[in-house]
Write a protein that holds these residues in place. Structure first.
Motif, PDB file in Angstrom:
ATOM      1  N   TYR F  53     119.618  12.701 -44.800  1.00  0.00           N
ATOM      2  CA  TYR F  53     121.008  12.790 -44.360  1.00  0.00           C
ATOM      3  C   TYR F  53     121.134  13.388 -42.961  1.00  0.00           C
ATOM      4  CZ  TYR F  53     121.493  11.739 -49.212  1.00  0.00           C
ATOM      5  OH  TYR F  53     121.382  11.128 -50.413  1.00  0.00           O
ATOM      6  N   ARG F 139     128.038  15.254 -53.272  1.00  0.00           N
ATOM      7  CA  ARG F 139     126.859  14.598 -52.696  1.00  0.00           C
ATOM      8  C   ARG F 139     126.684  15.051 -51.254  1.00  0.00           C
ATOM      9  NH1 ARG F 139     125.517   9.967 -54.969  1.00  0.00           N
ATOM     10  NH2 ARG F 139     124.537   9.332 -53.036  1.00  0.00           N
ATOM     11  N   PRO F 140     125.471  14.906 -50.708  1.00  0.00           N
ATOM     12  CA  PRO F 140     125.284  15.254 -49.303  1.00  0.00           C
ATOM     13  C   PRO F 140     126.251  14.527 -48.387  1.00  0.00           C
ATOM     14  CG  PRO F 140     123.181  14.930 -50.336  1.00  0.00           C
ATOM     15  CD  PRO F 140     124.194  14.584 -51.354  1.00  0.00           C
ATOM     16  N   GLU F 141     126.516  13.282 -48.703  1.00  0.00           N
ATOM     17  CA  GLU F 141     127.473  12.534 -47.876  1.00  0.00           C
ATOM     18  C   GLU F 141     128.827  13.207 -47.903  1.00  0.00           C
ATOM     19  OE1 GLU F 141     125.541  10.918 -50.122  1.00  0.00           O
ATOM     20  OE2 GLU F 141     124.976   8.925 -49.411  1.00  0.00           O
ATOM     21  N   ALA F 142     129.194  13.750 -49.068  1.00  0.00           N
ATOM     22  CA  ALA F 142     130.486  14.405 -49.175  1.00  0.00           C
ATOM     23  C   ALA F 142     130.536  15.626 -48.269  1.00  0.00           C
ATOM     24  CB  ALA F 142     130.756  14.806 -50.615  1.00  0.00           C
ATOM     25  N   MET F 144     128.872  15.914 -45.547  1.00  0.00           N
ATOM     26  CA  MET F 144     128.998  15.411 -44.172  1.00  0.00           C
ATOM     27  C   MET F 144     130.423  14.961 -43.897  1.00  0.00           C
ATOM     28  SD  MET F 144     125.647  13.530 -42.882  1.00  0.00           S
ATOM     29  CE  MET F 144     124.961  12.841 -44.322  1.00  0.00           C
ATOM     30  N   HIS F 145     131.030  14.382 -44.918  1.00  0.00           N
ATOM     31  CA  HIS F 145     132.427  13.977 -44.766  1.00  0.00           C
ATOM     32  C   HIS F 145     133.286  15.204 -44.497  1.00  0.00           C
ATOM     33  CE1 HIS F 145     136.449  12.763 -46.259  1.00  0.00           C
ATOM     34  NE2 HIS F 145     136.159  11.718 -45.531  1.00  0.00           N
TER      35      HIS F 145
ATOM     36  N   ARG G 166     122.925  12.878 -59.073  1.00  0.00           N
ATOM     37  CA  ARG G 166     121.665  13.203 -58.420  1.00  0.00           C
ATOM     38  C   ARG G 166     121.012  14.431 -59.052  1.00  0.00           C
ATOM     39  NH1 ARG G 166     120.792  12.411 -53.073  1.00  0.00           N
ATOM     40  NH2 ARG G 166     120.720  14.639 -52.727  1.00  0.00           N
TER      41      ARG G 166
ATOM     42  N   THR H  29     116.213   8.725 -42.111  1.00  0.00           N
ATOM     43  CA  THR H  29     117.612   9.089 -41.965  1.00  0.00           C
ATOM     44  C   THR H  29     118.522   7.876 -42.123  1.00  0.00           C
ATOM     45  OG1 THR H  29     116.893  10.723 -40.405  1.00  0.00           O
ATOM     46  CG2 THR H  29     119.233  10.283 -40.487  1.00  0.00           C
ATOM     47  N   VAL H  30     119.575   8.084 -42.898  1.00  0.00           N
ATOM     48  CA  VAL H  30     120.640   7.096 -42.987  1.00  0.00           C
ATOM     49  C   VAL H  30     121.812   7.722 -42.242  1.00  0.00           C
ATOM     50  CG1 VAL H  30     122.115   5.813 -44.540  1.00  0.00           C
ATOM     51  CG2 VAL H  30     119.809   6.424 -45.241  1.00  0.00           C
ATOM     52  N   TYR H  32     125.038   8.614 -41.712  1.00  0.00           N
ATOM     53  CA  TYR H  32     126.056   8.485 -42.741  1.00  0.00           C
ATOM     54  C   TYR H  32     127.377   7.807 -42.370  1.00  0.00           C
ATOM     55  CZ  TYR H  32     130.174   9.918 -45.250  1.00  0.00           C
ATOM     56  OH  TYR H  32     131.398   9.930 -45.812  1.00  0.00           O
ATOM     57  N   PHE H 128     133.614   9.619 -53.299  1.00  0.00           N
ATOM     58  CA  PHE H 128     133.214  11.009 -53.072  1.00  0.00           C
ATOM     59  C   PHE H 128     133.778  11.600 -51.785  1.00  0.00           C
ATOM     60  CE2 PHE H 128     129.866   8.277 -51.433  1.00  0.00           C
ATOM     61  CZ  PHE H 128     129.777   8.714 -50.127  1.00  0.00           C
ATOM     62  N   GLU H 129     134.386  10.758 -50.950  1.00  0.00           N
ATOM     63  CA  GLU H 129     134.879  11.301 -49.676  1.00  0.00           C
ATOM     64  C   GLU H 129     136.256  11.901 -49.887  1.00  0.00           C
ATOM     65  OE1 GLU H 129     134.129   7.572 -48.018  1.00  0.00           O
ATOM     66  OE2 GLU H 129     132.726   8.344 -46.553  1.00  0.00           O
ATOM     67  N   SER H 131     137.044  15.349 -49.269  1.00  0.00           N
ATOM     68  CA  SER H 131     137.271  16.693 -48.740  1.00  0.00           C
ATOM     69  C   SER H 131     138.652  16.760 -48.096  1.00  0.00           C
ATOM     70  CB  SER H 131     136.197  17.062 -47.731  1.00  0.00           C
ATOM     71  OG  SER H 131     135.898  15.981 -46.928  1.00  0.00           O
TER      72      SER H 131
END
Lengths: 175, 103, 202, 125, 395, 203, 385, 190
Positions: F53, F139-142, F144-145, G166, H29-30, H32, H128-129, H131
């Motif tokens: 990530y 999640r890690p993406e979350a 980052m979001h 996960r 790495t992806v 994001y 999941f996004e 926040s």
């Protein structure tokens, strides 16, 4: 008598005064390094490059560190080092010390200012800075001063051993 | 005032400061610092005389200062070691208290 | 995880080795059939040391120490009692009367030790100790001198249940902070009412 | 030749330049805090950091003697280096005898080192 | 004369300076000339610092299978600018119990000392700010001041981790300063000068295509390795980053520093690293000279910075690979391995001079270094029975 | 500056920037988090900085262990009552401007553990939180979001005027009362300056 | 007993000290970059030497046991995920095993195989990341950890495609597992099993021979077999001290008796041994994985007779334990016949392994403390619960 | 030999460094926001309610039986039963939730609600996004925010949704089969 000389002299003397009067021991050591660095500047100003740099290397880099370690090793001393002028005896001792120092300075200054050889504007006084290249120093050290050098080696070893014995704990820890 | 005189005056003042400190301060470490200052005052004289003296090509003054620096460094090492050694017994670095606790 | 030696055998060996020790077998009726031994306070440390050092048992590994809280229980049972009852006519008459009798079983705290043998690879042997009550007398002997592994777990039982382990080298609160007054794992613990305004509904 | 300037002047200028280089941003930061982002000292913020706990006990404690022992050995070798440097410079023009003299000097110090080594001074406690 | 444009390119900055100086009145010329050198140093190396931080973060990233910063500006190159702005506008916290004056001066002193060292570095042919007769000594003397700055930072913060970090840092720096000086002595013996300009000049010749770099002798190679190891330790880089050993003592001596003062520590540390690498290049890697005679057409200053970047890359590489040493191991390594080795390197450099040219002196010098290396290395490890082990298995 | 004018100028190759933009740009691109992991979410936080990530892409891999050098506190996991004073103190010791991300259910509200006697029902009872990420663990993406959300939030902040953020106002506090350990719980149980919960419907 | 004797002697030594240098009291944690979460050690230092070390924890005490005692048997499973949050699968298994013992629930064969596969995958990722964290504590700037997480992500992908999450898999149920795995999933698992040794080789290339690592770990934090057994140390730490005790061999729970694998044992019990034992265990886990993947049968994945919701086991108690990656993970359940356990107790290997932390650290350097702690492999979620 | 292991380690990192420029395995790495990995089909984050048809109010499968509310381990679901009834997908009169709130700031994504739901009404979303800086407004989801179409369900978990639909169809058919004789009976009576 150049401006740089004056500034460096002031730095040195200021540092020295601070080193002798500040309350916290660590501050005293830091002031001492200022004084010694100023002194090194004076040497450089006088054309003694090698000595000036050696002064910084040895005093600022090593002796100051040594003193700092010694201060941190004997921490209890930090509070006791204050000049406690409330006590009568202490105050008189202080006055006595200052007076002695002042007297010594007076005598020395008088001698310096009244010495005939110094006050006479001799030809040597105006000469250009003498050459003291590293090679010359090296040659001199290795030719004319070999014996003192060896003695110095002996002394350094002796100092090392002596200081270590003194500073080492009496009872080595049971590891 | 010639440069030499200036140097000598600075040197004697430095010497006096060192002396005054060594006499008045009670911490043994500060006494040692005072002594260092006095030694350095002397060194300044050597350099000044080498610079303005007649036989500067001989480098005597300079080499003397180098030796002197070495000696002063050794002295500092041993002196401080001594202070630490005494401190270990008396738990103080105050010269007067050391004196009182002697014996 | 077969019990190489049955609880009865252990009990017998224990009583033979540590004179005066009292042990009681508590049967476990669940499919696991892990029966336990209830031992007394006075001889607990000796018994534990015996269990650890006995060449046949060698229960050298104390795996798990748990505190359990058993609050005061009221058992209600209906008993038929013969009683002389004065009839409305004014006659005394013996009659079978059904009476509800309430018996109080006083609460206690319990420490459960699960022992295994690493050397002999058998176990578990379950040891239990019970305090006299849940109040000021919640004391048990500490088995930490026998098994170091009990050190933190006994502290935890002290912290959360208030069992005082006597002989424990360092009995302080372990999970809660010093100065915390309650024993939160006890069944009757009520957390402080915070002004708890949760966003449950709009 | 550019390097023909007075070296000490360059060095002094460099010293002042470097000090200015350090102070200028600090001054800028100070100005910024005056103008926009006020500094907000507080009893908690300006207390000593210790892993989120309140700091207990003094940080300025007495230290172990081993630091001092190393400092002694270092000092001696530092001084030795001061003697070695002029020797090294004139080494190419020196006779074997002078070199042997230096070797003796070195050996004296090495002896001190070995002594200290044996004494356990160089073992960190 | 095909050489002319090449030479011009080589001396372009020197000529530029002359040209600029020519415009000011004669009386001010020395000052302006000095000023120009100073400004060049003050502009160039902090820029290099900024660049290196990105390089390091990206390089570490690549070693760890990731990109590293790549969003701020093109390729993430503006990252240091953002960091700088952030640091500048960050609140400056000074602990209440700190010794405020000393706390303030420590980062300044560190930065100043680091900058001063650049005065004697020849970054190209005729491109040293000053040519001191005792240049190398000057370098070490200035470097010694950094120790004091570190102590001031750690002590004045009045924080346990800071003081512990400072004590570690000083102990480490003094321990590695000795091998650092001693290993450079070998070069000084060969060059017969303490002037960095002269030492670099001595290595500019070629035998065939091979340059006369000191690193291409047995003692030179050993000296270079010792020098670089000591340099890593002097600049607190991994694996010698104990003073700021994050997993042990938080951030070491600058734990209590925030805002731009912290950035100054960072700057000082990197400047120290560049300076000492620069000295290593000057002493052992031929300074600004090209590695092969046929490459001399590339300007000298490019060579210097290429070598500098290469050394920085090695620093980053080591940081990405190695775990940190422990304090006692660090000290043992300095005193029981580095110091004897450095002394031996010096002696072998002396022997090199007295032996006739030929294979013999290569062999003698090599043996003089290799045998103690093996012995001391064994002593270092086997004294504590350290080595590979075999394991048994239970079925 | 007028947005249109700016676009117009940039078309002609003239890039303008204001103090405010520069300030926000610098802050948002150099957010250094505090090395601060509490529980499960910390592992996902670590995973976010790892190769897959790579939070470093945003310039945020400089995890600083000392609060003095950190900008962002990622409250990653359950804050217990025993830990709460430390968290608040660490927050207090961070220099302004500082941001807080409440990562995961526990940090926001106590999450699955909110019925526990030792669990704080949300760190926002004591310190102001900038961004909340729900999830257990997110999640890690979350994360980052959330990080990008924080960057946007920073970007929208004004340097002057009444709307300017808390840290630029001289009279707004920069540190908040550290709760003390009481006999039954934390005292005070919450900080009314920061925590303004919704009222339950009908009350 | 020697275990207690050691401690007394060290305390005596401490009181005899203090001749030189004052003792510096430092607390490492709860916010400390190396303490694996909110762990705290109150350390007393003489110079850099540790003369006393008291672990302080509870900073993540989330009342897991209390919550589980109030919730149904089923509702406790997602909470077990959050015990040792690196290894939710093994936690699930430990709890499921205890409930199965308590209520006498059989497990279908396919479920047993899936359990073994997921548990061994969990072990792989736990050990790999632990070594990464250990190296991080040793000051390597993240590289080993990054490589470990590179592999861990692959395993997590696998978990996610199977269970949907996960980390918090919430996968096992008493009597089996929640969802079946597809053949593609098994193939993916096979890929990991066959590529993992390569990663291990790479890892060893990077680390094992490194002189700094050897110097930092060999002889550091040595733990004698006797003390280890007495202090209840389990898992790789116990085996590094040379005690052959692996529950997969001893209890043969699940279907572990069907696989051939070896138990690596250390001789010194120091940090290096713990590091190496974990590396070797990973290689053995790969072997188990290969065998399990080759032999997995078709069939049901959960016992059809078991009620998940509203399970009411007969009054009684059971202690079930498994070999978690960190050591013996035990669950002690007392049932009073209702839908929620009367007593629910976790035997956390991490916490009990900390018992000897002080013994291992006394007389060592601060830097060693960090490394020793790293080698114990603790997760605060489990220590504090 | 001193230094051998260090050199080996350096070689390993160098291999990874160079590999990062050529090998995808060495640069994992992806990036994001722009690049995303495909999410696993089984992925879950927070629950949502399924409704059939277009009207969220009418088609909601949930019958407010409150099993999920009871079984939810962290108790983050809040349901209030309706006073009246409405027909469900098979036409049977059922209660419906007047209020159905999920506090996602508490939800632990365990999916036990899904497992226990007998009406296939609640499922896990993959979004999941989420926040937000709005602690109370943004994280307390009401019925309106929770209700999503069956098509959406199909788009995120196609296999699972297919199975669910098949099950529901079967049930419908069963009910219809049962209803037919009943109807016939009714007709016969009439």
């Amino acid at each position: 008598m150049s401006l740089s000389f004056l500034i460096l002299a002031l730095l040195t003397l200021g540092g020295a005064v601070a080193a002798m009067t500040l309350h916290r021991l660590v501050h005293c050591v830091l002031a001492l390094t200022v004084a010694l660095a100023g002194l090194a500047g004076l040497y450089l100003n006088l054309g003694a490059q090698f000595v000036g740099l050696a002064q910084i290397l040895v005093y600022v880099g090593a002796v100051a560190i040594l003193i700092v370690f010694a201060v941190l090793l004997t921490r209890g001393a930090e509070i006791a080092s204050q000049m406690d002028s409330s006590r009568q005896g202490r105050f008189s001792a202080l006055a006595g010390g200052v007076a002695t120092a002042a007297a010594v300075f007076a005598v020395l200054a008088w001698v310096v200012l009244h010495s005939p050889t110094l006050s006479a504007p001799a030809a040597t006084m105006t000469q250009v800075a003498p050459q003291a290249a590293m090679q010359q120093i090296g040659d001199a050290l290795m030719r004319r001063y070999v014996l003192p050098l060896e003695v110095m080696g002996l002394m350094l070893t002796a100092a090392l051993i002596g200081a270590v014995i003194l500073a080492l704990e009496e009872k080595p820890e049971a590891q | 005032m010639t440069p030499l005189t200036g140097c000598l005056l600075v040197s004697s003042l430095l010497f006096a400061i060192g002396l005054g400190g060594a006499l008045t301060r009670r911490s043994a470490i500060l006494v040692l610092i005072g002594i260092e200052l006095m030694l350095n005052a002397a060194n300044l004289n050597f350099i000044a005389f080498w610079r303005y003296g007649p036989h500067s090509e001989a480098l005597t003054g300079m080499l003397f200062v180098i030796f002197s620096i070495a000696v002063a460094a050794a002295e500092a090492a041993v002196g401080l070691a001594l202070i630490i050694a005494i401190y270990r017994h008396t738990k103080t670095t105050d010269v007067q208290e050391m004196d009182e606790l002697r014996g | 995880m077969t019990q190489a030696i049955s609880v009865e055998e252990i009990k017998a060996a224990m009583e033979a080795a540590v004179p005066g020790c009292r042990a009681e077998i508590l049967r476990n009726e669940s499919p696991s059939a892990q029966h336990s031994l209830l031992i007394d306070h006075e001889h607990a440390v000796n018994v534990a040391a015996f269990l650890r050092d006995d060449m046949a048992l060698r229960l050298d590994f104390c795996s798990c120490v748990s505190g359990v809280d058993w609050p005061d229980r009221e058992i209600t049972e209906k008993v038929k009692v013969k009683k002389t009852v004065t009839t409305p006519e004014g006659e005394a008459q013996e009659q079978d009367v059904e009476e509800t009798r309430k018996t109080m079983i006083p609460g206690f705290l319990e420490a459960v030790y699960h022992l295994f043998s690493i050397e002999k690879k058998h176990g578990p042997v379950v040891l239990r100790m019970r305090t006299v009550n849940r109040g000021g007398d919640a004391r048990l002997p500490s088995l930490t001198p026998v098994w170091r592994s009990a050190e933190f777990q006994e502290r935890e039982a002290f912290d959360l249940y208030g069992i005082v382990f006597e002989g424990h080298p360092d009995l302080r609160r372990i999970l809660m902070w010093e100065g915390f007054a309650d024993y939160p794992m006890r069944k009757d613990y009520v957390p402080p009412a915070e002004d708890d305004v949760e966003a449950v509904a709009k | 030749m550019v390097v023909a300037d007075n070296p000490w002047m360059t060095i002094v200028l460099l010293l002042f330049g470097a000090l200015a280089f350090g102070t200028a941003p600090l001054a800028l930061a100070w100005l910024w805090s005056k103008k926009f982002s006020p500094r907000k000292p507080g009893p908690d913020k300006n207390s000593i950091y210790e892993c989120g706990l309140e700091s207990e006990g003094d940080a300025w404690v007495r230290f172990h003697a081993s630091y001092y022992l190393y400092a002694i050995v270092f000092l001696i070798f530092d001084v030795e280096a001061v003697f070695l440097l002029p020797f090294a410079v004139s080494f190419t023009r020196l006779s074997a005898g002078a070199c042997i003299a230096m070797l003796v000097f070195l050996l004296l110090l090495v002896e001190g080192l070995i002594w200290a080594w044996q004494k356990g001074v160089l073992t960190w406690a | 004369m095909t050489q002319a444009p090449v030479q011009q390119l080589d001396q372009i900055f020197v000529m530029l300076k002359h040209w600029l100086v020519g415009y000011v009145p004669a009386a001010a010329q020395p000052v302006v000339s000095s000023l120009l050198s100073v400004v060049a140093i003050l502009a160039l190396f902090p820029a290099l610092f900024a660049f290196t931080t990105v390089l390091e973060r990206k390089g570490l990233g690549r070693m760890q299978n990731r990109y590293g910063p790549n969003r701020v500006g093109p390729f993430g190159l503006l990252q240091p600018l953002a960091d700088g702005i952030k640091s500048l506008t960050k609140e400056d916290v000074v602990p209440r119990t700190a010794d405020k004056a000393v706390h303030f001066m420590a980062p300044l002193l560190l930065v100043a000392a680091s900058f001063l060292a650049y005065a004697v570095l020849p970054v190209g042919r005729n491109m040293a700010a000053v040519n001191l007769d005792a240049g190398v000594l000057y370098f070490f003397a200035v470097g010694a001041v950094a120790e004091l700055a570190v102590f001031m930072a750690g002590w004045s913060s009045h924080n346990k981790y800071s003081l512990l970090g400072a004590m570690r840092a000083i102990a480490q720096m003094i321990s590695y300063e000795v091998p650092l000086i001693l290993s450079s002595l070998a070069v000084i013996m060969a060059a017969g000068s303490l002037s960095t300009v002269e030492i670099a000049g001595r290595q500019a010749g070629y035998s065939g295509i091979w340059p006369h770099w000191y690193v291409l002798t047995p003692w030179g190679l050993a000296g270079f390795l010792l020098f670089m190891i000591a340099a890593t330790a002097e600049t607190n880089r991994s694996p010698f980053d104990l003073p700021e050993g994050e997993s042990e003592i938080i951030a070491g001596y600058y734990t209590e520093y925030s805002g731009f003062k912290f950035a100054l520590f960072f700057l000082g540390e990197y400047l120290g690293m560049f300076a000492i690498s620069g000295l290593g290049i000057t002493l052992f890697l031929g300074g600004w000279s090209a590695p092969f005679s046929f490459l001399t057409w590339i300007p000298s200053w490019i060579w210097f910075f290429a070598k500098l970047l290469a050394l920085i890359a090695v620093f980053i590489w080591m940081r990405g690979t190695l775990p940190r040493l422990r304090m006692d191991q660090l000290m043992n390594f300095a005193w029981k391995f580095m110091l004897p080795m450095a002394l031996l390197v010096m002696v072998s450099a002396g022997v090199w001079r007295f032996l006739p040219h030929g294979v013999l002196r290569w062999i003698v010098c090599f043996v003089m270094i290799a045998v103690p290396y093996v012995l001391l290395g064994r002593g270092l490890l086997q004294g504590k029975k350290i080595g590979k082990r075999t394991y048994r298995f239970a079925e | 500056m007028d947005q249109e004018l700016k676009i117009e100028l940039s078309k002609h190759g003239i890039f303008t920037t204001t103090f405010e933009e520069l300030y926000n740009w610098g802050r948002k691109n150099s957010v250094w988090p505090l090395t601060f992991g509490l529980a499960c979410c910390a592992i996902e936080m670590i995973a976010t900085t790892m190769a897959r990530y790579d939070l470093a892409r945003f310039g945020a891999e400089v995890f600083r262990a000392s609060p003095r050098q950190a900008d962002l506190m990622i409250v990653s996991g359950t804050v217990t009552k025993k830990m709460a004073p430390q968290v608040v103190r660490l927050y207090n010791q961070m220099p302004e401007p500082k941001y807080v991300i409440a990562m995961g259910a526990c940090a926001i509200s106590g999450g699955p553990f909110r019925d526990g006697y030792n669990v704080l029902k949300g760190i926002d009872r004591y310190i102001p939180v900038d961004v909340h990420i729900p999830g257990c663990p997110p999640r890690p993406e979350a994360l980052m979001h959330a990080f990008i959300t924080l960057q946007k939030k920073i970007d929208a902040q004004q340097l002057t005027g009444e709307e300017r953020p808390r840290h630029l106002k001289a009279n707004e506090p920069s540190e908040f009362p550290v709760p003390e350990f009481g006999e039954h719980g934390l005292e005070p149980a919450q900080n009314p300056d920061v925590f303004h919960p919704l009222r339950i419907l009908g009350q | 007993m020697s275990a207690m004797v050691t401690r007394v002697v060290l305390e005596e030594e401490e009181s005899a000290r203090g001749v030189e240098g004052e003792l510096l009291e430092i607390s490492m944690g709860p916010h400390h970059p190396s303490t694996h979460g909110v762990f705290r050690m109150d350390v007393r230092l003489d110079g850099e030497r540790v003369t006393r070390l008291k672990p302080v924890f509870g900073y993540l005490h989330r009342n897991h046991e209390k919550i589980a005692e109030k919730a149904s048997y089923l509702a406790a499973i997602p909470y077990t995920d959050r015990l040792d949050y690196l290894c939710s699968m093994t936690n699930n298994w430990g709890y499921a095993l205890a409930v199965e013992k308590l209520a006498g629930i059989p497990v279908p064969e396919r479920a047993e195989y899936i359990r073994v596969i997921t548990a061994e995958l969990t072990r792989l990722q736990n050990h790999a990341s632990l070594i990464g964290f250990l190296l991080q504590d040793m000051g390597a700037s993240g590289t080993p950890l990054m490589y470990a997480f590179r592999e861990r992500e692959k395993i997590l992908d696998l978990f996610e495609s199977l269970t949907g999450a996960r980390m918090m898999c919430n996968y096992m149920r008493f009597g089996g597992v929640r969802v079946d795995c597809s053949s593609e999933w098994l193939e993916a698992a096979q890929n990991i099993a066959s590529s993992f040794p390569q990663f291990l080789d790479e890892y060893e290339q990077l680390l094992t021979g490194n002189e700094i690592l050897m110097a930092r770990t060999q002889g550091v934090g040595a733990l004698s077999a006797e003390l280890a057994v007495n202090a209840g140390i389990t898992g790789p730490m116990l085996r590094a001290s040379g005690v052959n005790y692996d529950l997969r061999k001893v209890d043969r729970y699940g279907i572990y008796d069907r696989f051939t694998f070896r138990v690596p044992l250390g001789d010194h019990g120091d940090v290096y041994d713990r590091y190496m034992i974990r590396l070797l265990e990973m290689r053995e886990s790969v072997k188990i994985l290969e065998q399990a993947l080759a032999a997995i049968p078709e069939g049901p994945i959960i016992d059809p007779k078991t009620r998940l919701r509203g399970l009411r086991p007969k009054a009684g108690e059971a202690y079930g334990r498994i070999e978690g990656p960190k050591g013996e993970l035990g669950f002690f359940l007392i049932s009073d016949g209702s839908t929620n356990p009367y007593r629910y107790k976790v035997r956390p290997p991490s916490m009990i392994n900390l018992t000897v932390l002080e013994d291992m650290c006394l007389g060592r350097n601060v830097a060693d403390v960090v490394v020793i702690l790293g080698s114990v492999d603790i997760v605060m979620g489990e220590v504090d619960r | 030999m001193l230094g051998e292991g260090i050199v080996k380690g350096l070689a390993e990192t160098a291999r990874n460094f160079l590999g990062s420029f050529v090998d995808e395995e060495r640069l994992t790495t992806v990036e994001y926001p722009e690049e995303r990995l495909p999410q696993a089909e089984a992925a879950r984050n927070f629950p949502f309610l399924i409704y059939d048809g277009d009207d969220a109010e009418k088609g909601l499968r949930c019958v407010a039986c409150q099993i999920c509310e009871k079984e939810c381990p962290p108790r983050c679901i809040h349901i209030e039963k309706s006073k009246d009834k409405k027909p469900d997908y098979v036409g049977k009169q059922q209660f419906y939730p007047a209020v159905f709130d999920i506090d996602v700031s508490v939800c632990m994504s365990c999916q036990i609600c899904v497992e226990v739901c007998p009406f296939e009404a609640i499922r896990m979303d993959t979004q999941f996004e989420l926040s937000t800086d709005d602690r109370f407004g943004g994280l307390l989801w009401t019925k309106a925010e929770l209700a999503k179409t069956n098509e959406y369900y199909h788009s995120i978990h196609p296999t699972e949704a297919g199975e669910t639909d098949a099950r529901l169809d079967e049930e419908k058919a069963k009910v219809a089969a049962k209803a037919k004789p009943a109807e016939a009976e009714m007709q016969a009576k009439a």
